[in-house]
Design a protein around this motif. Structure first.
Motif, PDB file in Angstrom:
ATOM      1  N   LEU A 179       0.956  -1.311   0.192  1.00  0.00           N
ATOM      2  CA  LEU A 179      -0.141  -0.124   0.621  1.00  0.00           C
ATOM      3  C   LEU A 179       0.724   1.348  -0.114  1.00  0.00           C
ATOM      4  O   LEU A 179       0.773   1.750  -0.807  1.00  0.00           O
ATOM      5  CB  LEU A 179      -0.861   0.086   1.301  1.00  0.00           C
ATOM      6  CG  LEU A 179      -2.253  -1.144   0.353  1.00  0.00           C
ATOM      7  CD1 LEU A 179      -2.952  -1.100   2.482  1.00  0.00           C
ATOM      8  CD2 LEU A 179      -3.097  -0.359   0.222  1.00  0.00           C
ATOM      9  N   ARG A 180       2.087   1.361   1.073  1.00  0.00           N
ATOM     10  CA  ARG A 180       3.056   2.965   1.044  1.00  0.00           C
ATOM     11  C   ARG A 180       3.289   2.546  -0.303  1.00  0.00           C
ATOM     12  O   ARG A 180       3.397   3.359  -1.034  1.00  0.00           O
ATOM     13  CB  ARG A 180       3.719   2.431   2.090  1.00  0.00           C
ATOM     14  CG  ARG A 180       3.802   3.018   3.556  1.00  0.00           C
ATOM     15  CD  ARG A 180       4.176   2.538   4.426  1.00  0.00           C
ATOM     16  NE  ARG A 180       3.672   2.170   5.914  1.00  0.00           N
ATOM     17  CZ  ARG A 180       3.762   2.193   6.600  1.00  0.00           C
ATOM     18  NH1 ARG A 180       3.675   0.797   6.309  1.00  0.00           N
ATOM     19  NH2 ARG A 180       3.167   2.351   8.263  1.00  0.00           N
ATOM     20  N   SER A 181       4.367   1.811  -1.214  1.00  0.00           N
ATOM     21  CA  SER A 181       4.471   1.987  -2.564  1.00  0.00           C
ATOM     22  C   SER A 181       3.340   1.845  -3.628  1.00  0.00           C
ATOM     23  O   SER A 181       4.522   3.048  -4.292  1.00  0.00           O
ATOM     24  CB  SER A 181       5.207   0.603  -2.351  1.00  0.00           C
ATOM     25  OG  SER A 181       4.302  -0.770  -2.839  1.00  0.00           O
ATOM     26  N   GLY A 182       2.486   2.237  -3.381  1.00  0.00           N
ATOM     27  CA  GLY A 182       1.627   2.400  -4.033  1.00  0.00           C
ATOM     28  C   GLY A 182       1.012   3.780  -3.933  1.00  0.00           C
ATOM     29  O   GLY A 182      -0.158   5.011  -4.385  1.00  0.00           O
ATOM     30  N   GLY A 183       1.948   4.805  -2.260  1.00  0.00           N
ATOM     31  CA  GLY A 183       1.324   5.775  -2.264  1.00  0.00           C
ATOM     32  C   GLY A 183       0.319   6.599  -1.740  1.00  0.00           C
ATOM     33  O   GLY A 183       0.215   7.684  -0.995  1.00  0.00           O
ATOM     34  N   VAL A 184      -0.285   5.071  -0.716  1.00  0.00           N
ATOM     35  CA  VAL A 184      -1.143   5.139   0.323  1.00  0.00           C
ATOM     36  C   VAL A 184       0.069   5.274   1.755  1.00  0.00           C
ATOM     37  O   VAL A 184       1.498   5.385   2.237  1.00  0.00           O
ATOM     38  CB  VAL A 184      -1.731   3.707   0.931  1.00  0.00           C
ATOM     39  CG1 VAL A 184      -2.925   4.145   1.798  1.00  0.00           C
ATOM     40  CG2 VAL A 184      -2.734   3.987  -0.397  1.00  0.00           C
ATOM     41  N   ARG A 185      -0.329   6.787   2.514  1.00  0.00           N
ATOM     42  CA  ARG A 185      -0.019   7.244   3.646  1.00  0.00           C
ATOM     43  C   ARG A 185      -0.854   6.874   4.837  1.00  0.00           C
ATOM     44  O   ARG A 185      -1.956   7.339   5.189  1.00  0.00           O
ATOM     45  CB  ARG A 185       0.426   8.871   3.355  1.00  0.00           C
ATOM     46  CG  ARG A 185       0.437   9.260   2.673  1.00  0.00           C
ATOM     47  CD  ARG A 185       1.343  10.799   2.532  1.00  0.00           C
ATOM     48  NE  ARG A 185       2.210  11.483   1.634  1.00  0.00           N
ATOM     49  CZ  ARG A 185       2.254  12.441   1.212  1.00  0.00           C
ATOM     50  NH1 ARG A 185       1.762  13.591   1.683  1.00  0.00           N
ATOM     51  NH2 ARG A 185       2.981  13.215   0.188  1.00  0.00           N
ATOM     52  N   LEU A 186      -0.542   5.331   5.173  1.00  0.00           N
ATOM     53  CA  LEU A 186      -1.004   5.170   6.595  1.00  0.00           C
ATOM     54  C   LEU A 186      -0.530   6.122   7.543  1.00  0.00           C
ATOM     55  O   LEU A 186       0.290   6.811   7.757  1.00  0.00           O
ATOM     56  CB  LEU A 186      -0.679   3.554   6.557  1.00  0.00           C
ATOM     57  CG  LEU A 186      -1.052   3.112   5.517  1.00  0.00           C
ATOM     58  CD1 LEU A 186      -0.156   1.050   5.947  1.00  0.00           C
ATOM     59  CD2 LEU A 186      -2.828   2.234   5.871  1.00  0.00           C
ATOM     60  N   ARG A 187      -1.501   6.798   8.544  1.00  0.00           N
ATOM     61  CA  ARG A 187      -1.771   7.622   9.067  1.00  0.00           C
ATOM     62  C   ARG A 187      -2.696   6.731  11.152  1.00  0.00           C
ATOM     63  O   ARG A 187      -1.513   7.083  11.850  1.00  0.00           O
ATOM     64  CB  ARG A 187      -2.248   8.653   8.460  1.00  0.00           C
ATOM     65  CG  ARG A 187      -2.333   9.473  10.331  1.00  0.00           C
ATOM     66  CD  ARG A 187      -1.040  10.062  10.682  1.00  0.00           C
ATOM     67  NE  ARG A 187      -0.611  10.708   8.905  1.00  0.00           N
ATOM     68  CZ  ARG A 187       1.027  11.074   9.202  1.00  0.00           C
ATOM     69  NH1 ARG A 187       2.000  10.787   9.622  1.00  0.00           N
ATOM     70  NH2 ARG A 187       1.559  11.492   7.863  1.00  0.00           N
ATOM     71  N   VAL A 188      -3.171   6.168  10.753  1.00  0.00           N
ATOM     72  CA  VAL A 188      -3.583   5.216  12.193  1.00  0.00           C
ATOM     73  C   VAL A 188      -4.736   4.601  11.493  1.00  0.00           C
ATOM     74  O   VAL A 188      -4.683   3.851  10.893  1.00  0.00           O
ATOM     75  CB  VAL A 188      -4.414   6.885  12.867  1.00  0.00           C
ATOM     76  CG1 VAL A 188      -6.070   6.661  12.454  1.00  0.00           C
ATOM     77  CG2 VAL A 188      -4.673   6.331  14.196  1.00  0.00           C
ATOM     78  N   ALA A 189      -5.084   3.325  12.739  1.00  0.00           N
ATOM     79  CA  ALA A 189      -5.927   2.614  12.432  1.00  0.00           C
ATOM     80  C   ALA A 189      -6.021   2.307  14.000  1.00  0.00           C
ATOM     81  O   ALA A 189      -6.284   2.558  15.074  1.00  0.00           O
ATOM     82  CB  ALA A 189      -5.057   0.806  12.117  1.00  0.00           C
ATOM     83  N   ASN A 190      -7.944   1.674  14.183  1.00  0.00           N
ATOM     84  CA  ASN A 190      -8.891   1.326  14.972  1.00  0.00           C
ATOM     85  C   ASN A 190      -8.633  -0.481  15.004  1.00  0.00           C
ATOM     86  O   ASN A 190      -8.789  -0.768  13.914  1.00  0.00           O
ATOM     87  CB  ASN A 190      -9.767   1.524  15.121  1.00  0.00           C
ATOM     88  CG  ASN A 190      -9.886   3.485  15.035  1.00  0.00           C
ATOM     89  OD1 ASN A 190      -9.698   4.064  15.672  1.00  0.00           O
ATOM     90  ND2 ASN A 190     -11.068   3.724  14.527  1.00  0.00           N
ATOM     91  N   GLN A 191      -8.167  -0.547  16.640  1.00  0.00           N
ATOM     92  CA  GLN A 191      -7.777  -2.041  16.457  1.00  0.00           C
ATOM     93  C   GLN A 191      -9.005  -2.447  17.271  1.00  0.00           C
ATOM     94  O   GLN A 191      -8.790  -1.712  18.650  1.00  0.00           O
ATOM     95  CB  GLN A 191      -6.742  -2.339  16.732  1.00  0.00           C
ATOM     96  CG  GLN A 191      -6.383  -3.383  16.452  1.00  0.00           C
ATOM     97  CD  GLN A 191      -4.740  -3.957  16.672  1.00  0.00           C
ATOM     98  OE1 GLN A 191      -4.194  -3.794  15.531  1.00  0.00           O
ATOM     99  NE2 GLN A 191      -4.079  -4.192  17.827  1.00  0.00           N
TER     100      GLN A 191
END
Length: 250
Positions: A179-191
């Motif tokens: 995902l990151r290599s495709g340009g997605v900037r993961l910021r936060v997650a609910n778990q």
């Protein structure tokens, strides 16, 4: 294969004999003299070898069971437990965590394709029920042992990175890396973390016997714009996996 240890007992010591036996076996496990998956002599044989009563040996084995070092399998024997994968609760992928810790991760992709989002997935990702999503299902291995059954849903949006997520790529890389290599900037997650018994199919895929306990983890990750980019429902072998959390006083 059954492993036989040299166990020297000091019968004049104030340390209980059962504890001496347990500590010798525990030391062998910690140092690798007894490898994960190896079998101990049964209690009758071990008692005979050491010149102890069966209840004394049984107490030593139970001490090891209570500490998670061995597992008793009814009708089979006592086996050295596999060491657990310990993972900090961070916004990282399991594949990357395993690779960093030298656990030799590998992946078997069970399915990948486009499906209609059900209500739970739609709410999590902030899309309309029935909208197309990419669904992934795979088994993650650590050092050749099945560790987790992973199910993920990715939204389909214009120029969306999930188009880059193929079975071949998932066998070599973690989902978050792709995902990151495709340009997605993961910021936060609910778990959300819980536990339940495995179904027959889940136990078979994970090399367990039902109804074995499984650790469940449901996570939704969001990008820096607050959009849902991934929803996952994962199952982990409780005998092989644990989560570590650092608590800070405020």
């Amino acid at each position: 294969m059954t492993s036989k240890l040299d166990i020297d007992l000091d019968r004049t010591s104030p340390i209980p004999l059962y504890f001496q036996v347990a500590e010798r076996i525990a030391h062998a496990i910690r140092t690798g003299e007894l490898a994960p998956g190896s079998w101990l002599l049964n209690e009758v044989e071990l008692a005979g070898q050491l010149g102890l009563s069966r209840p004394t040996v049984g107490r030593a084995i139970q001490y090891l069971v209570d500490r998670g070092l061995v597992v008793r399998k009814r009708g089979v024997g006592t086996q050295v437990a596999h060491s657990q994968v310990k993972r900090a609760v961070e916004l990282t992928s399991l594949y990357d965590d395993l690779r960093r810790s030298g656990q030799e991760p590998s992946t078997r992709v069970l399915s990948i394709g486009t499906v209609a989002a059900d209500d739970d997935v739609a709410v999590a990702l902030g899309i309309a029920p029935g909208a197309d999503v990419v669904r992934l299902e795979r088994v993650r291995y650590a050092r050749g042992e099945p560790l987790a059954l992973l199910r993920n849903w990715l939204p389909l949006r214009p120029q969306s990175p999930p188009a880059r997520v193929s079975a071949e790529a998932l066998e070599e890389h973690g989902l978050y890396e792709l995902l990151r290599s495709g340009g997605v900037r993961l910021r936060v997650a609910n778990q959300r973390i819980s536990a339940r018994a495995a179904s027959q199919e889940e136990a078979t895929l994970l090399g367990e016997r039902p109804p074995c306990p499984l650790l469940t983890l449901v996570r939704t990750a969001y990008d820096d714009q607050g959009g849902g980019v991934e929803h996952g429902s994962h199952l982990y072998r409780a005998s092989h996996y644990s989560l570590e959390v650092t608590l800070v006083e405020r």
